[in-house]
Each structure stands twice: as structure tokens, then as C-alpha cells.
Motif scaffolding. Structure first.
Motif, PDB file in Angstrom:
ATOM      1  N   UNK A   3     -29.080 -23.623   7.422  1.00 29.45           N
ATOM      2  CA  UNK A   3     -27.653 -23.658   7.048  1.00 29.45           C
ATOM      3  C   UNK A   3     -26.843 -22.788   8.009  1.00 29.45           C
ATOM      4  N   UNK A   6     -26.479 -24.541  11.292  1.00 35.30           N
ATOM      5  CA  UNK A   6     -25.488 -25.625  11.156  1.00 35.30           C
ATOM      6  C   UNK A   6     -24.078 -25.054  11.209  1.00 35.30           C
ATOM      7  N   UNK A   7     -23.903 -23.940  10.472  1.00 34.46           N
ATOM      8  CA  UNK A   7     -22.583 -23.301  10.443  1.00 34.46           C
ATOM      9  C   UNK A   7     -22.216 -22.776  11.828  1.00 34.46           C
ATOM     10  N   UNK A  10     -21.116 -25.662  13.964  1.00 29.71           N
ATOM     11  CA  UNK A  10     -19.796 -26.188  13.573  1.00 29.71           C
ATOM     12  C   UNK A  10     -18.686 -25.237  14.008  1.00 29.71           C
ATOM     13  N   UNK A  11     -18.889 -23.951  13.761  1.00 29.97           N
ATOM     14  CA  UNK A  11     -17.880 -22.959  14.177  1.00 29.97           C
ATOM     15  C   UNK A  11     -17.754 -22.929  15.700  1.00 29.97           C
ATOM     16  N   UNK A  96     -11.655 -12.641   2.912  1.00 25.69           N
ATOM     17  CA  UNK A  96     -11.964 -13.272   1.616  1.00 25.69           C
ATOM     18  C   UNK A  96     -12.333 -14.755   1.720  1.00 25.69           C
ATOM     19  N   UNK A  97     -11.520 -15.606   2.385  1.00 19.66           N
ATOM     20  CA  UNK A  97     -11.923 -17.009   2.465  1.00 19.66           C
ATOM     21  C   UNK A  97     -13.264 -17.195   3.178  1.00 19.66           C
ATOM     22  N   UNK A  99     -15.747 -15.151   2.962  1.00 17.97           N
ATOM     23  CA  UNK A  99     -16.805 -14.748   2.031  1.00 17.97           C
ATOM     24  C   UNK A  99     -17.091 -15.812   0.980  1.00 17.97           C
ATOM     25  N   UNK A 100     -16.192 -16.752   0.827  1.00 18.17           N
ATOM     26  CA  UNK A 100     -16.417 -17.809  -0.164  1.00 18.17           C
ATOM     27  C   UNK A 100     -17.437 -18.835   0.327  1.00 18.17           C
ATOM     28  N   UNK A 101     -17.689 -18.841   1.626  1.00 21.50           N
ATOM     29  CA  UNK A 101     -18.642 -19.810   2.170  1.00 21.50           C
ATOM     30  C   UNK A 101     -20.084 -19.367   1.907  1.00 21.50           C
ATOM     31  N   UNK A 102     -20.999 -20.343   1.812  1.00 14.60           N
ATOM     32  CA  UNK A 102     -22.387 -19.963   1.506  1.00 14.60           C
ATOM     33  C   UNK A 102     -23.177 -19.462   2.719  1.00 14.60           C
ATOM     34  N   UNK A 103     -22.513 -19.120   3.804  1.00 16.29           N
ATOM     35  CA  UNK A 103     -23.198 -18.497   4.950  1.00 16.29           C
ATOM     36  C   UNK A 103     -22.437 -17.227   5.333  1.00 16.29           C
ATOM     37  N   UNK A 108     -19.667 -17.074  11.973  1.00 16.74           N
ATOM     38  CA  UNK A 108     -18.381 -17.539  12.488  1.00 16.74           C
ATOM     39  C   UNK A 108     -17.944 -16.656  13.663  1.00 16.74           C
TER      40      UNK A 108
ATOM     41  N   UNK B  73     -16.262 -12.442  -4.823  1.00 13.21           N
ATOM     42  CA  UNK B  73     -15.596 -11.636  -3.794  1.00 13.21           C
ATOM     43  C   UNK B  73     -15.630 -10.149  -4.134  1.00 13.21           C
ATOM     44  N   UNK B  91     -23.845 -13.323  -4.997  1.00 16.19           N
ATOM     45  CA  UNK B  91     -23.437 -14.189  -3.892  1.00 16.19           C
ATOM     46  C   UNK B  91     -24.595 -15.058  -3.371  1.00 16.19           C
ATOM     47  N   UNK B  96     -22.601 -20.179  -4.318  1.00 15.61           N
ATOM     48  CA  UNK B  96     -21.382 -20.363  -3.515  1.00 15.61           C
ATOM     49  C   UNK B  96     -21.170 -21.831  -3.138  1.00 15.61           C
ATOM     50  N   UNK B 103      -6.928 -19.894  -2.860  1.00 14.50           N
ATOM     51  CA  UNK B 103      -5.983 -18.781  -2.943  1.00 14.50           C
ATOM     52  C   UNK B 103      -4.687 -19.229  -2.286  1.00 14.50           C
ATOM     53  N   UNK B 125     -20.802 -26.657   7.240  1.00  7.42           N
ATOM     54  CA  UNK B 125     -21.230 -25.418   6.572  1.00  7.42           C
ATOM     55  C   UNK B 125     -21.941 -25.744   5.257  1.00  7.42           C
ATOM     56  N   UNK B 126     -21.400 -26.721   4.540  1.00 13.09           N
ATOM     57  CA  UNK B 126     -21.980 -27.066   3.236  1.00 13.09           C
ATOM     58  C   UNK B 126     -23.086 -28.116   3.367  1.00 13.09           C
TER      59      UNK B 126
END
Lengths: 269, 327
Positions: A3, A6-7, A10-11, A96-97, A99-103, A108, B73, B91, B96, B103, B125-126
Motif C-alpha cells: 500500500x 502504491x501511495x 501515486x504521489x 490533518x487531511x 493523517x486521514x489516509x491509511x498510509x 507523500x 486525528x 489508526x 482508516x 473538513x 492510496x486506497x
């Protein structure tokens, strides 16, 4: 890990696209990266010429040319600026945004780092060739030294990135790190041999450089790639120390990351 | 088993504070003062799968802090929470992957790239299979009507267009639990209505559990059957929307139609006069006095019709929060 890769991919594609949009800015940063060692070469080669031995730390004019030319490449490959960015991310809640990702957000940031280096290469290479033609460097590396030097360069780049990222996590405790970034940069310059080969520094500072990680990021791969400066035994020790410092940086990163997340206040939205 | 359960959850922030002015700023170099702010103070609630719950409260009530804890968070100071069986602040990647938080004031999009590039990054990513990514994207693009903005640079989009793209990117991986923090902030009324409609459809189609915070009462009344009112970190109310007025409103509204003019009758002595027309009157009276006032009105006036109602939800909220705008 899949994962994360992959991230990263993509980044990387996204950041390459961003860099392409800011070609002018990228060109100026490339010039900045070249100017610094070029000025240092001019300064130290003049100093060498005016000294009795015509050398600085056993480097003559052609040796210094080779040293600073390789240092341009090493400096380019090891560039990391997370210490400057993370404070902003934490202070303004930009993290914050991510940190919402699963990696991990680090992937990034690493993608941005690699994208910058890839895109700037198209400016750095022609400038480097032109500069090399002007100063006449003395390269003596054998095929083995090129191979080991390239490995050392990759390990040095990984170490520079990971240590810089780990230090940037201090932002969870002190979210304005610009001054720390400057201190860190100065340490890289002096104790990494970017300002002048470490042997030219006073003994006490050269001794300090031996026990710090910076030398293994910069001067060690540089000397390997010039050739004829690092014996086989010292090469193995150097590679081993790079791995030791990488492990240390990884442990530091994990420790600060998990402790920092507990302190994160996710301010500003 | 509830999909979200929160028990005795608390979060305290330690924030620096000082008086205004130069002298105070110099003094703060030597002595820093901190204040403990208990943003969330021991709250409990559970939410079942597929529910849409509105979080209401004034600024600084603890709504967003609660959402940030539930989305992983923030670490709470104490208490427990589980979302789909996961402890949010651990987390775990699996957790996640199944949630999303929108937001209103934060972007998940690459500012310098067209929105479609951010969607591609999100899909990778997902780890969304190509076909699923394509199908979901097509569906979201159609529902949100963003086909013509996908290729525009994000920084050149209007706020409404960007908000719709933010919603799109948040939902690409089809989260089971959705935390929406001010999803309609700053967008015009027509766009607010479209976003509300979209959220309702998403909940209906995917059975997603949604927690929503908003300053716009219309968001809450249109979407949420249940609301949780939070103030100063405490839950003041948790229940169905109509129940809110009954529980929290300390007053009733009496509406009367008259057969004759009032002829100088002193209505103000009975309560707050909301409407006074020729033969139409609306009075706000304390809940406990509603019966006696009604009886007096029926005795004194020629009443054709009389109704006693709970006040509008907007009034209740703005009175509870001391004049906070609820639009």
C-alpha cells in the motif's frame, strides 16, 4: 508495504506534474544547488593555490574540482527540507487531511522529494557538464569504487531524508522549526564536508564530525566516487556506519512519530 | 451492536494565553501562562449503522474535537470510543480505509493540479481496483454534477465547486462511516441544498453512518432525524429532532385567531408578542404558564382558533446558545 509503495507511486506522479508546472522555480532551485559548491570550489582552490603546498587537506586544484563537482551531485541527491515544512503542516493543521489516509504522510513527502530531484536533474546535468568542462576535475575511481560509491550515495540519501524527517517531527512539540532547520543545514555543511573536506577542519571539529551522521551522508559517498581516497576496509566500515545511522534514524522517526501523534492538536479546522 | 460507541470521552487541551499588547508579549518570554481547556468533558453516546446524526453546538462546544477523535486525528485525554469495533486513535490502516472525514475548511486536493489528478492519487492510496474506481467516480461525478470542473486546476475552482470535489474525493473509497464537519460552509443556498440531497442519497444507497456538524440549521433539519446538542464539552441533549424543542425550549408559542379586534388589550402582560395583526396574534410564554395564559386568553377574548406549539428549532437553538446564529 504494498500500500505504501502504491501511495508513493501515486504521489510521485502527482508531484512530478506539480514540478512540471513550476519549471521556472525548479530551474532557480537547481541553480541554487549548483552555485553553493561552485563558490566553495572557487574559494578553496584559490586558497590552495596561495598555500605553500598548493593543497587543502591533500586536495590540489584538480582534486578540489572533482570533490566539489561530486559534492554537487551528492548534495542534490541528499537534499531534504522536511524540517522547514513540518512546522507549517502542524501549526496550520495541513497535516490533518494527510493523517486521514491509511498510509503514513511520510510517503507523500518522500514522493515530493524524489519528484524534485528527478525534475531538477534535467537542469543540473547540463550545468554540471559545463562546470566540469571549465574546471578540469581529476577523477580516479575504479569500476568498484563507482559501484560502492553509488551504493553509498543511495544509503546517504536515505539517511539524509530519514534523519531530516525524524527531526522535523519535533514540530509536534515546537511547531516553528525554521531556526532548527538552519542549524541542521549548518551542521550538514560543516560536519558533512560540504563546506570543505573534513580533514581541513581543526582536529576537534574533525573529531566531532567522525561521530556524527553527516559525514556518512556527504563526504563518504563523495570520496568514494572521486576514487583513490577510501580503502576497502574503510569503505566497509563506512557502509556499515551508514546502516547503523539509518537504523538509528528509523528508530528515532518511529519514537517521535507515535509520541508526536499523541500530542497533535489538529488545530485550524 | 452500535457502529459507534463513545463512553466517558474527554479531551483537554493545554493552550498558552496572555494579555494583549507589547509588554505582555515581553513578559511571556520569561513566564508563559497556560490554560487547560476541557474541549470534550466525559460524553457518552452510541450510533447505529446507517444513522445520520447531527452534532449541534456553538463555536468551541467540542463538536469538531469529538469528530477528530473518532476519525483518529486526536488522542483523547480519557475515555473510550469504538467505531466499527476499532479504537480510532490506534489508526489501524483497515480502520482508516473504511472512514472518511470531510473538513469544510481543509482541502484533500492538490491545489496546483486538476481535481481528477487528486482523485487518481486517492484511488491508488486506497488500492481501488480500476473498475470500481471508474464506476464510483462516474457515479459521484454525475450525482455532484462536476463533470465540467474535473480538468480545472483546483485553485481556480469556486468554493462551491471545490466543496463538491472535496466530497467526491472523500467518498471515492465508499466509506462506511462518514464524519462531515461543516460540509456546506461558505457555499450558496442552492449548492447547500444539492449537497444535502447528495448526502441523503449516499446514506440511502450505501447505508453509511454519518455524523454531521453544521452551523446551518437547514442542514440538520433536512438530514438528521436525531441530533446531539453539545456545549462546553457536555451533551445537553441526545434524541429525535422534534424532542429537542420539547426538552430544551423553556417556552411555548400560542397562536390565536380572533373574531374581533383587540381594542387595546394588553397582550405584553402575558408574554412576548411575536405577531400582532388585526385579528391574528402569536405569543411566546414560559412553558409553565402556557395553560394559565391560554385559559385567560379564552376568557378575555373572542377566540376563533387557538394552537399551542413548540417554538421553531432555530429559536430553541439560538436561545440555548445565547443568541448564536443558526440560520
Amino acid at each position: 508495504m504494498m500500500a505504501a509503495m502504491r501511495a508513493l507511486g501515486a504521489h510521485l506522479r502527482a508531484h512530478l506534474a506539480v514540478m512540471m508546472q513550476y519549471r521556472g522555480e525548479v530551474l532557480l532551485w537547481s541553480v541554487w544547488g549548483i552555485v553553493n559548491p561552485a563558490v566553495l570550489y572557487a574559494m578553496w582552490s584559490a586558497a590552495a593555490e596561495s598555500s605553500g603546498s598548493h593543497e587543502i587537506a591533500s586536495y590540489d586544484r584538480a582534486g578540489l574540482a572533482a570533490y566539489f563537482l561530486v559534492m554537487m551531485i551528492v548534495g542534490h541527491a541528499t537534499g531534504a527540507w522536511d524540517v522547514y515544512q513540518m512546522g507549517h503542516f502542524v501549526r496550520t493543521g495541513v497535516l490533518s487531511p494527510m493523517l486521514l489516509h491509511p498510509v503514513l504522510p511520510m510517503w507523500r513527502s518522500l514522493a515530493e522529494n524524489i519528484a524534485y530531484k528527478v525534475v531538477t536533474l534535467m537542469f543540473v546535468i547540463p550545468i554540471w557538464i559545463g562546470f566540469a568542462w571549465l574546471v578540469g576535475p581529476a577523477f580516479k575511481a575504479t569500476a568498484w569504487e563507482y559501484l560502492l560509491g553509488t551504493i553509498a550515495l543511495f544509503l546517504g540519501a536515505a539517511l539524509a531524508y530519514l534523519l531530516s524527517y525524524a527531526i522535523s517531527l519535533i514540530a509536534f512539540w515546537a511547531p516553528k522549526l525554521d531556526a532548527l532547520g538552519e542549524i541542521y543545514f549548518a551542521l550538514c555543511m560543516f560536519l558533512g564536508g560540504r563546506f570543505v573536506p573534513i580533514a581541513a577542519l581543526p582536529d576537534s571539529i574533525a573529531g566531532l564530525a567522525r561521530v556524527m551522521p553527516f559525514r556518512w551522508m556527504y563526504q563518504f559517498p563523495t570520496e568514494l566516487l572521486i576514487g583513490g581516497r577510501v580503502g576497502f576496509r574503510d569503505t566497509l566500515i563506512g557502509l556499515g556506519l551508514q546502516i547503523v545511522w539509518l537504523t538509528f534514524s528509523f528508530v528515532l522517526f518511529r519514537t517521535l512519530w507515535f509520541a508526536g501523534l499523541k500530542r497533535y492538536t489538529a488545530v485550524s479546522g | 451492536m452500535p457502529q459507534i460507541s463513545v463512553q466517558n470521552l474527554a479531551k483537554t487541551f493545554r493552550v498558552p494565553e496572555r494579555e494583549g499588547g507589547f509588554i505582555a508579549s515581553v513578559r511571556s518570554i520569561f513566564k508563559r501562562r497556560h490554560k487547560e481547556v476541557r474541549a470534550v468533558d466525559g460524553i457518552h453516546f452510541t450510533i447505529d449503522e446507517g444513522e445520520i446524526v447531527g452534532f449541534l453546538g456553538p463555536n468551541g462546544a467540542g463538536k469538531t474535537t469529538t469528530l477528530k477523535i473518532l476519525s483518529g486525528l486526536l488522542h483523547p485525554t480519557s475515555g473510550e470510543a469504538r467505531v466499527m469495533g476499532h479504537i480510532p486513535w490506534k489508526r489501524e490502516s483497515e480502520y482508516l480505509r473504511r472512514i472518511s472525514m470531510l473538513m469544510g475548511q481543509r482541502t484533500q486536493l492538490h491545489w496546483d493540479l486538476p481535481a481528477i489528478d487528486s482523485f487518481l492519487v486517492h484511488g491508488s492510496i486506497y488500492g481501488l481496483p480500476k473498475e470500481q474506481y471508474r464506476t464510483t467516480l462516474d457515479e459521484l461525478v454525475a450525482l455532484l454534477d462536476i463533470g465540467d470542473v474535473l480538468k480545472k486546476q483546483v485553485r481556480s475552482l469556486s468554493l462551491g465547486e471545490r466543496m463538491k470535489c472535496e466530497i467526491c474525493v472523500s467518498l471515492l473509497h465508499r466509506p462506511s462511516v462518514l464524519f462531515l464537519d461543516e460540509p456546506t460552509i461558505g457555499v450558496d443556498i442552492a449548492m447547500q441544498a444539492r449537497i444535502r440531497e447528495f448526502i441523503r442519497n449516499y446514506n440511502r444507497q450505501h447505508g453509511a453512518t454519518i455524523i454531521l456538524t453544521s452551523h446551518y440549521m437547514a442542514d440538520v433539519t433536512a438530514l438528521c432525524k436525531r441530533i446531539i446538542v453539545i456545549d462546553k464539552g457536555h451533551i445537553l441533549f441526545d434524541g429525535p429532532l422534534p424532542e429537542l424543542s420539547r426538552k430544551l425550549a423553556p417556552f411555548k408559542v400560542i397562536k390565536i385567531d380572533l373574531d374581533r379586534d383587540l381594542n387595546g388589550y394588553d397582550l405584553a402582560a402575558l408574554g412576548d408578542v411575536l405577531v400582532r395583526e388585526e385579528r391574528k396574534v402569536s405569543l411566546r410564554v414560559p412553558k409553565g404558564e402556557a395553560a394559565s395564559v391560554t385559559s385567560k386568553l379564552l376568557t378575555d377574548l373572542a377566540v376563533l382558533d387557538l394552537t399551542i406549539e413548540d417554538p421553531p428549532i432555530e429559536d430553541v437553538i439560538s436561545r440555548v446558545f445565547g443568541g448564536e446564529s443558526t440560520k
